[in-house]
Design a protein around this motif. Structure first.
Motif, PDB file in Angstrom:
ATOM      1  N   ILE A 156      55.606  70.044  68.358  1.00 46.93           N
ATOM      2  CA  ILE A 156      55.896  68.793  69.049  1.00 46.93           C
ATOM      3  C   ILE A 156      54.646  67.918  69.016  1.00 46.93           C
ATOM      4  CG2 ILE A 156      57.601  69.855  70.584  1.00 46.93           C
ATOM      5  CD1 ILE A 156      55.511  69.747  72.824  1.00 46.93           C
ATOM      6  N   PRO A 157      54.771  66.613  69.223  1.00 45.34           N
ATOM      7  CA  PRO A 157      53.593  65.751  69.271  1.00 45.34           C
ATOM      8  C   PRO A 157      52.639  66.184  70.384  1.00 45.34           C
ATOM      9  CG  PRO A 157      55.585  64.438  69.040  1.00 45.34           C
ATOM     10  CD  PRO A 157      56.026  65.839  69.325  1.00 45.34           C
ATOM     11  N   PHE A 158      51.338  66.105  70.099  1.00 43.75           N
ATOM     12  CA  PHE A 158      50.355  66.487  71.118  1.00 43.75           C
ATOM     13  C   PHE A 158      50.493  65.623  72.362  1.00 43.75           C
ATOM     14  CE2 PHE A 158      46.155  65.743  73.062  1.00 43.75           C
ATOM     15  CZ  PHE A 158      45.925  67.019  73.550  1.00 43.75           C
ATOM     16  N   SER A 159      50.825  64.354  72.196  1.00 42.17           N
ATOM     17  CA  SER A 159      50.982  63.460  73.349  1.00 42.17           C
ATOM     18  C   SER A 159      52.076  63.962  74.291  1.00 42.17           C
ATOM     19  CB  SER A 159      51.304  62.035  72.883  1.00 42.17           C
ATOM     20  OG  SER A 159      52.487  62.016  72.097  1.00 42.17           O
ATOM     21  N   THR A 160      53.147  64.523  73.722  1.00 38.57           N
ATOM     22  CA  THR A 160      54.224  65.088  74.548  1.00 38.57           C
ATOM     23  C   THR A 160      53.739  66.337  75.261  1.00 38.57           C
ATOM     24  OG1 THR A 160      55.893  64.248  73.004  1.00 38.57           O
ATOM     25  CG2 THR A 160      56.582  65.979  74.518  1.00 38.57           C
ATOM     26  N   PHE A 161      53.015  67.191  74.532  1.00 41.86           N
ATOM     27  CA  PHE A 161      52.450  68.407  75.130  1.00 41.86           C
ATOM     28  C   PHE A 161      51.502  68.042  76.270  1.00 41.86           C
ATOM     29  CE2 PHE A 161      49.049  71.511  75.460  1.00 41.86           C
ATOM     30  CZ  PHE A 161      49.735  72.717  75.544  1.00 41.86           C
ATOM     31  N   GLN A 162      50.675  67.045  76.050  1.00 46.07           N
ATOM     32  CA  GLN A 162      49.717  66.603  77.061  1.00 46.07           C
ATOM     33  C   GLN A 162      50.434  66.162  78.334  1.00 46.07           C
ATOM     34  OE1 GLN A 162      47.498  63.069  75.944  1.00 46.07           O
ATOM     35  NE2 GLN A 162      45.706  63.746  77.086  1.00 46.07           N
ATOM     36  N   MET A 183      40.985  71.717  78.815  1.00 45.77           N
ATOM     37  CA  MET A 183      41.845  72.363  77.822  1.00 45.77           C
ATOM     38  C   MET A 183      42.457  71.341  76.871  1.00 45.77           C
ATOM     39  SD  MET A 183      41.802  75.640  78.051  1.00 45.77           S
ATOM     40  CE  MET A 183      40.036  75.352  78.273  1.00 45.77           C
ATOM     41  N   LEU A 184      42.910  70.230  77.414  1.00 44.44           N
ATOM     42  CA  LEU A 184      43.521  69.197  76.576  1.00 44.44           C
ATOM     43  C   LEU A 184      42.493  68.587  75.633  1.00 44.44           C
ATOM     44  CD1 LEU A 184      45.869  67.418  79.140  1.00 44.44           C
ATOM     45  CD2 LEU A 184      46.553  68.851  77.217  1.00 44.44           C
ATOM     46  N   SER A 185      41.275  68.388  76.144  1.00 37.96           N
ATOM     47  CA  SER A 185      40.216  67.819  75.317  1.00 37.96           C
ATOM     48  C   SER A 185      39.872  68.765  74.163  1.00 37.96           C
ATOM     49  CB  SER A 185      38.974  67.560  76.168  1.00 37.96           C
ATOM     50  OG  SER A 185      37.915  67.046  75.383  1.00 37.96           O
ATOM     51  N   TYR A 186      39.776  70.061  74.458  1.00 37.46           N
ATOM     52  CA  TYR A 186      39.456  71.036  73.417  1.00 37.46           C
ATOM     53  C   TYR A 186      40.564  71.093  72.368  1.00 37.46           C
ATOM     54  CZ  TYR A 186      38.971  75.462  70.995  1.00 37.46           C
ATOM     55  OH  TYR A 186      38.882  76.410  70.013  1.00 37.46           O
ATOM     56  N   ILE A 187      41.812  71.146  72.816  1.00 33.84           N
ATOM     57  CA  ILE A 187      42.942  71.230  71.888  1.00 33.84           C
ATOM     58  C   ILE A 187      42.985  70.007  70.983  1.00 33.84           C
ATOM     59  CG2 ILE A 187      45.461  71.244  71.707  1.00 33.84           C
ATOM     60  CD1 ILE A 187      45.517  72.856  74.319  1.00 33.84           C
ATOM     61  N   GLU A 188      42.785  68.836  71.577  1.00 31.52           N
ATOM     62  CA  GLU A 188      42.854  67.596  70.798  1.00 31.52           C
ATOM     63  C   GLU A 188      41.735  67.504  69.763  1.00 31.52           C
ATOM     64  OE1 GLU A 188      43.562  62.849  71.603  1.00 31.52           O
ATOM     65  OE2 GLU A 188      42.500  64.022  73.121  1.00 31.52           O
ATOM     66  N   ASP A 195      48.222  65.552  61.550  1.00 31.98           N
ATOM     67  CA  ASP A 195      49.615  65.151  61.812  1.00 31.98           C
ATOM     68  C   ASP A 195      49.882  64.912  63.293  1.00 31.98           C
ATOM     69  OD1 ASP A 195      49.521  67.740  62.762  1.00 31.98           O
ATOM     70  OD2 ASP A 195      51.115  68.516  61.463  1.00 31.98           O
ATOM     71  N   GLY A 196      48.930  65.273  64.155  1.00 27.36           N
ATOM     72  CA  GLY A 196      49.084  65.025  65.586  1.00 27.36           C
ATOM     73  C   GLY A 196      50.069  65.948  66.278  1.00 27.36           C
ATOM     74  N   LEU A 197      50.447  67.049  65.613  1.00 23.99           N
ATOM     75  CA  LEU A 197      51.422  67.980  66.174  1.00 23.99           C
ATOM     76  C   LEU A 197      50.742  69.253  66.669  1.00 23.99           C
ATOM     77  CD1 LEU A 197      54.217  67.681  63.456  1.00 23.99           C
ATOM     78  CD2 LEU A 197      54.103  66.511  65.667  1.00 23.99           C
ATOM     79  N   ILE A 198      51.335  69.870  67.682  1.00 25.98           N
ATOM     80  CA  ILE A 198      50.827  71.127  68.207  1.00 25.98           C
ATOM     81  C   ILE A 198      51.887  72.215  68.033  1.00 25.98           C
ATOM     82  CG2 ILE A 198      51.587  70.579  70.567  1.00 25.98           C
ATOM     83  CD1 ILE A 198      49.149  72.206  71.555  1.00 25.98           C
ATOM     84  N   LYS A 199      51.468  73.377  67.555  1.00 28.65           N
ATOM     85  CA  LYS A 199      52.347  74.523  67.365  1.00 28.65           C
ATOM     86  C   LYS A 199      52.211  75.470  68.551  1.00 28.65           C
ATOM     87  CE  LYS A 199      50.533  76.039  63.583  1.00 28.65           C
ATOM     88  NZ  LYS A 199      49.348  75.129  63.502  1.00 28.65           N
ATOM     89  N   VAL A 200      53.215  76.309  68.751  1.00 30.19           N
ATOM     90  CA  VAL A 200      53.173  77.278  69.841  1.00 30.19           C
ATOM     91  C   VAL A 200      51.946  78.175  69.713  1.00 30.19           C
ATOM     92  CG1 VAL A 200      54.308  79.316  70.821  1.00 30.19           C
ATOM     93  CG2 VAL A 200      55.652  77.277  70.267  1.00 30.19           C
ATOM     94  N   SER A 201      51.634  78.614  68.505  1.00 28.14           N
ATOM     95  CA  SER A 201      50.489  79.503  68.288  1.00 28.14           C
ATOM     96  C   SER A 201      49.162  78.842  68.640  1.00 28.14           C
ATOM     97  CB  SER A 201      50.459  79.984  66.835  1.00 28.14           C
ATOM     98  OG  SER A 201      50.350  78.890  65.941  1.00 28.14           O
ATOM     99  N   GLU A 205      47.932  81.831  70.934  1.00 30.34           N
ATOM    100  CA  GLU A 205      47.173  82.822  70.177  1.00 30.34           C
ATOM    101  C   GLU A 205      45.694  82.470  70.035  1.00 30.34           C
ATOM    102  OE1 GLU A 205      49.109  83.508  66.451  1.00 30.34           O
ATOM    103  OE2 GLU A 205      51.086  83.841  67.365  1.00 30.34           O
ATOM    104  N   ASN A 206      45.325  81.298  70.495  1.00 26.76           N
ATOM    105  CA  ASN A 206      43.927  80.885  70.430  1.00 26.76           C
ATOM    106  C   ASN A 206      43.206  81.398  71.680  1.00 26.76           C
ATOM    107  OD1 ASN A 206      41.436  79.496  70.531  1.00 26.76           O
ATOM    108  ND2 ASN A 206      42.288  77.762  69.408  1.00 26.76           N
ATOM    109  N   PRO A 207      42.222  82.323  71.555  1.00 25.51           N
ATOM    110  CA  PRO A 207      41.548  82.894  72.729  1.00 25.51           C
ATOM    111  C   PRO A 207      40.774  81.875  73.565  1.00 25.51           C
ATOM    112  CG  PRO A 207      40.392  83.494  70.721  1.00 25.51           C
ATOM    113  CD  PRO A 207      41.681  82.863  70.297  1.00 25.51           C
ATOM    114  N   ARG A 208      40.468  80.729  72.977  1.00 27.17           N
ATOM    115  CA  ARG A 208      39.706  79.712  73.714  1.00 27.17           C
ATOM    116  C   ARG A 208      40.608  78.759  74.513  1.00 27.17           C
ATOM    117  NH1 ARG A 208      34.851  76.933  70.594  1.00 27.17           N
ATOM    118  NH2 ARG A 208      34.599  76.246  72.758  1.00 27.17           N
ATOM    119  N   VAL A 209      41.916  78.903  74.305  1.00 26.88           N
ATOM    120  CA  VAL A 209      42.860  78.060  75.048  1.00 26.88           C
ATOM    121  C   VAL A 209      43.492  78.895  76.155  1.00 26.88           C
ATOM    122  CG1 VAL A 209      44.988  76.694  74.938  1.00 26.88           C
ATOM    123  CG2 VAL A 209      43.353  76.618  73.040  1.00 26.88           C
ATOM    124  N   ARG A 210      43.115  78.573  77.374  1.00 25.62           N
ATOM    125  CA  ARG A 210      43.643  79.284  78.555  1.00 25.62           C
ATOM    126  C   ARG A 210      44.260  78.229  79.481  1.00 25.62           C
ATOM    127  NH1 ARG A 210      39.131  83.321  80.808  1.00 25.62           N
ATOM    128  NH2 ARG A 210      40.944  83.954  82.024  1.00 25.62           N
TER     129      ARG A 210
END
Length: 212
Positions: A156-162, A183-188, A195-201, A205-210
């Motif tokens: 989905i678009p990162f903006s929607t996830f945010q 967390m949002l700053s790191y992910i972005e 493509d501006g999209l974020i996947k479930v993984s 699955e990223n240890p730095r994303v909590r």
């Protein structure tokens, strides 16, 4: 004396309209035909998608006793991309899918929704009833919202996830706004591709994303 020789004019679109209505009623098999007919023609008059259950959906519903991601995906498709939906229309869609009324009322209460409902917020709270954690809730949301038919992972678009992560964290009340922002700053900056999209993984699955 009544005029018995007056010719009755039948609107040219009436036969096809009744034909489509009859087919829709047979496919949907509503418990209350009169109420369903009122909802059907009400939706048609407003240019909205009528409450019709496709055959494949009806067969599947026989095996579903409660809310599932699959049913939420069907519900999302019927909202048809709108950001705002009226409570009565959404309640009818919920009813057509035979979803539990008490869950609908619970989501309404938690979200403090009134007559005009922000669909993505309602969807997020509905998904939270299936996900034990925020990460699992957002995973379900991604699966419901993803329109990727290529067989790849839900995206989905990162903006929607945010927007969704921020909202769910606010409702949860146990995650600080500063943590959400970090967390949002790191992910972005470090995870999201061009493509501006974020996947479930990307957030499961990223240890730095909590997210919690």
């Amino acid at each position: 004396m009544p005029q018995t020789d007056k010719q009755i004019c039948i609107p040219p679109e009436l036969p096809e309209l009744l034909k489509q209505f009859t087919k829709a009623a047979i496919r949907t098999q509503p418990q209350d035909l009169i109420q369903w007919a009122a909802d059907y023609f009400g939706a048609m008059s407003h240019g909205e998608v009528p409450p019709v259950t496709e055959r494949s959906e009806r067969v599947a519903l026989c095996n579903w006793a409660e809310l599932t991601p699959e049913l939420l995906k069907i519900l999302h498709s019927r909202v048809s991309g709108r950001l705002i939906i009226h409570v009565n229309e959404l309640a009818q869609m919920w009813k057509v899918l035979s979803l539990p009324t008490d869950l609908f009322n619970s989501v309404m209460n938690v979200g403090r929704f009134t007559e005009e409902i922000e669909w993505l917020k309602f969807l997020a709270l509905a998904c939270s009833s299936l996900g034990v954690t925020i990460s699992k809730t957002l995973k379900i949301v991604c699966e419901v919202l993803s329109s990727d038919h290529s067989g790849g992972p839900p995206r989905i678009p990162f903006s929607t996830f945010q927007f969704l992560y921020t909202y769910i964290a606010e409702v949860d009340g146990e995650i600080s706004a500063s943590h959400v922002s970090r967390m949002l700053s790191y992910i972005e900056q470090e995870v999201i591709g061009p493509d501006g999209l974020i996947k479930v993984s990307d957030f499961t699955e990223n240890p730095r994303v909590r997210l919690e």
